[in-house]
Design a protein around this motif. Structure first.
Motif, PDB file in Angstrom:
ATOM      1  N   UNK A  25     -29.665 -45.272  24.018  1.00  0.00           N
ATOM      2  CA  UNK A  25     -29.055 -44.482  25.089  1.00  0.00           C
ATOM      3  C   UNK A  25     -27.893 -43.606  24.628  1.00  0.00           C
ATOM      4  N   UNK A  26     -27.350 -43.828  23.449  1.00  0.00           N
ATOM      5  CA  UNK A  26     -26.088 -43.202  23.069  1.00  0.00           C
ATOM      6  C   UNK A  26     -26.184 -41.690  22.928  1.00  0.00           C
ATOM      7  N   UNK A  27     -27.207 -41.201  22.263  1.00  0.00           N
ATOM      8  CA  UNK A  27     -27.335 -39.749  22.078  1.00  0.00           C
ATOM      9  C   UNK A  27     -27.504 -39.041  23.410  1.00  0.00           C
ATOM     10  N   UNK A  28     -28.356 -39.587  24.273  1.00  0.00           N
ATOM     11  CA  UNK A  28     -28.579 -38.988  25.585  1.00  0.00           C
ATOM     12  C   UNK A  28     -27.301 -39.028  26.426  1.00  0.00           C
ATOM     13  N   UNK A  29     -26.585 -40.145  26.359  1.00  0.00           N
ATOM     14  CA  UNK A  29     -25.348 -40.268  27.110  1.00  0.00           C
ATOM     15  C   UNK A  29     -24.316 -39.253  26.639  1.00  0.00           C
ATOM     16  N   UNK A  30     -24.218 -39.079  25.336  1.00  0.00           N
ATOM     17  CA  UNK A  30     -23.268 -38.118  24.778  1.00  0.00           C
ATOM     18  C   UNK A  30     -23.566 -36.700  25.270  1.00  0.00           C
ATOM     19  N   UNK A  31     -24.828 -36.344  25.284  1.00  0.00           N
ATOM     20  CA  UNK A  31     -25.226 -35.025  25.766  1.00  0.00           C
ATOM     21  C   UNK A  31     -24.898 -34.840  27.246  1.00  0.00           C
ATOM     22  N   UNK A  32     -25.145 -35.846  28.044  1.00  0.00           N
ATOM     23  CA  UNK A  32     -24.886 -35.748  29.476  1.00  0.00           C
ATOM     24  C   UNK A  32     -23.390 -35.645  29.770  1.00  0.00           C
ATOM     25  N   UNK A  33     -22.586 -36.366  29.026  1.00  0.00           N
ATOM     26  CA  UNK A  33     -21.137 -36.277  29.214  1.00  0.00           C
ATOM     27  C   UNK A  33     -20.647 -34.882  28.867  1.00  0.00           C
ATOM     28  N   UNK A  34     -21.108 -34.365  27.733  1.00  0.00           N
ATOM     29  CA  UNK A  34     -20.694 -33.029  27.301  1.00  0.00           C
ATOM     30  C   UNK A  34     -21.085 -31.972  28.335  1.00  0.00           C
ATOM     31  N   UNK A  35     -22.263 -32.110  28.915  1.00  0.00           N
ATOM     32  CA  UNK A  35     -22.706 -31.146  29.923  1.00  0.00           C
ATOM     33  C   UNK A  35     -21.899 -31.257  31.207  1.00  0.00           C
ATOM     34  N   UNK A  36     -21.495 -32.472  31.546  1.00  0.00           N
ATOM     35  CA  UNK A  36     -20.797 -32.702  32.805  1.00  0.00           C
ATOM     36  C   UNK A  36     -19.355 -32.217  32.776  1.00  0.00           C
ATOM     37  N   UNK A  37     -18.689 -32.303  31.616  1.00  0.00           N
ATOM     38  CA  UNK A  37     -17.259 -31.967  31.555  1.00  0.00           C
ATOM     39  C   UNK A  37     -16.981 -30.871  30.523  1.00  0.00           C
TER      40      UNK A  37
END
Length: 318
Positions: A25-37
């Motif tokens: 999950x880490x790579x996907x989570x990192x991408x989603x955080x970057x997109x959100x903020x």
């Protein structure tokens, strides 16, 4: 990069993510955080709590591809509170957001949490009003939250939600260990940060891996709650608790012994077959012991058990 060399004013948000065996999950989570903020300057701090899978390798790759991603790896599994505390110590952002690594917390909620902090909240806790967890997890959680609300007086629905946002000064004022991560709102309130908000947040089904939930976590959580409540009330004045108990036992014990002495001296009654005699002696001894503990506690009321700090094996980007 050393934390002290990093300009804290250049980072708006630090996202601290404790994890254990969440490699998928880490790579996907990192991408989603970057997109959100992406409208903010931010850093992502992954704290690998002794994972036995390839989570650290994933974090290393993410760090090599982005200076925004930082990582800490423990030598063994210490628990979520220690992981969060270590992440807090490394965070440099004006605001600090915590979330779980299993993709159940939604990074799209972060901007709204930050806006609430900007509107004078010290801490904002997520509320997973609609949860995607098995009933074996949701029912104990509701009971736990109800008891915690009643005992602490803090009107939050979901103390255990991993998605929370803090002003930096809040996390700098508290120290986590054991299962204390559940009680950050309570710890913050005791430090004077009483502007505590709550926001309903999206909660997604677990996408990868399996839950780390165990019933022992709630048992340990309740024990830690009792510890917090006791320490906060009596740490500085232990005589108020132990001394009061000691005086109560002494009064009852001396009363029983005095009554039995009257029966023996004036009425010449035998006491050898009276269990009440032993109860009176026991209560006197307990009273003396409790009073002594309170007295020693007053002398040593600044003494605290020094917590073991996690052994960090490696850091990336720190």
């Amino acid at each position: 990069m050393n934390k002290n060399a990093k300009d804290s004013n250049s980072v708006d948000i630090s996202v601290v993510i404790p994890l254990y065996n969440e490699e998928q999950s880490l790579a996907e989570l990192s991408e989603k955080i970057a997109a959100a903020i992406d409208n903010y300057s931010f850093e992502i701090i992954f704290v690998d709590d002794g994972s036995t899978d390839s989570s650290w390798e994933v974090i290393t790759d993410l760090n090599q591809n982005s200076s925004r991603v930082r990582g800490i790896r423990f030598r063994r599994n210490y628990g979520k509170s220690d992981a969060l505390q270590t992440g807090f110590e490394e965070a440099v952002g004006k605001y600090v957001v915590t979330m779980d690594a299993d993709l159940q917390d939604d990074p799209q909620e972060i901007p709204a949490l930050i806006e609430m902090l900007k509107n004078d909240y010290d801490l904002v806790s997520g509320w997973k009003k609609k949860r995607h967890d098995p009933i074996t997890k949701t029912i104990p959680s509701r009971f736990f939250n109800a008891v915690t609300r009643f005992t602490t007086g803090i009107r939050l629905h979901d103390f255990n939600c991993g998605l929370k946002a803090y002003r930096k000064e809040v996390i700098d004022s508290i120290y986590l260990y054991g299962e204390m991560h559940r009680y950050v709102p309570l710890l913050a309130k005791w430090k004077g940060f009483d502007r505590i908000g709550e926001k309903v947040v999206n909660h997604h089904p677990r996408k990868y891996g399996k839950t780390k939930f165990g019933i022992s976590r709630f048992l340990n959580g309740f024990l830690d709650l009792l510890t917090l409540l006791f320490v906060n009330r009596y740490m500085r004045q232990p005589m108020h608790f132990f001394g009061s108990m000691g005086v109560l036992f002494l009064i009852v014990g001396l009363g029983i012994s005095g009554w039995l002495a009257y029966l023996k001296i004036f009425l010449n009654q035998s006491l050898s077959n009276r269990p009440l005699l032993f109860l009176g002696i026991l209560l006197i001894l307990l009273g003396v012991q409790f009073f002594s503990i309170g007295f020693l506690g007053e002398i040593y009321n600044q003494g605290q058990v020094k917590q073991e700090k996690p052994g960090i094996a490696e850091k990336k980007g720190l």
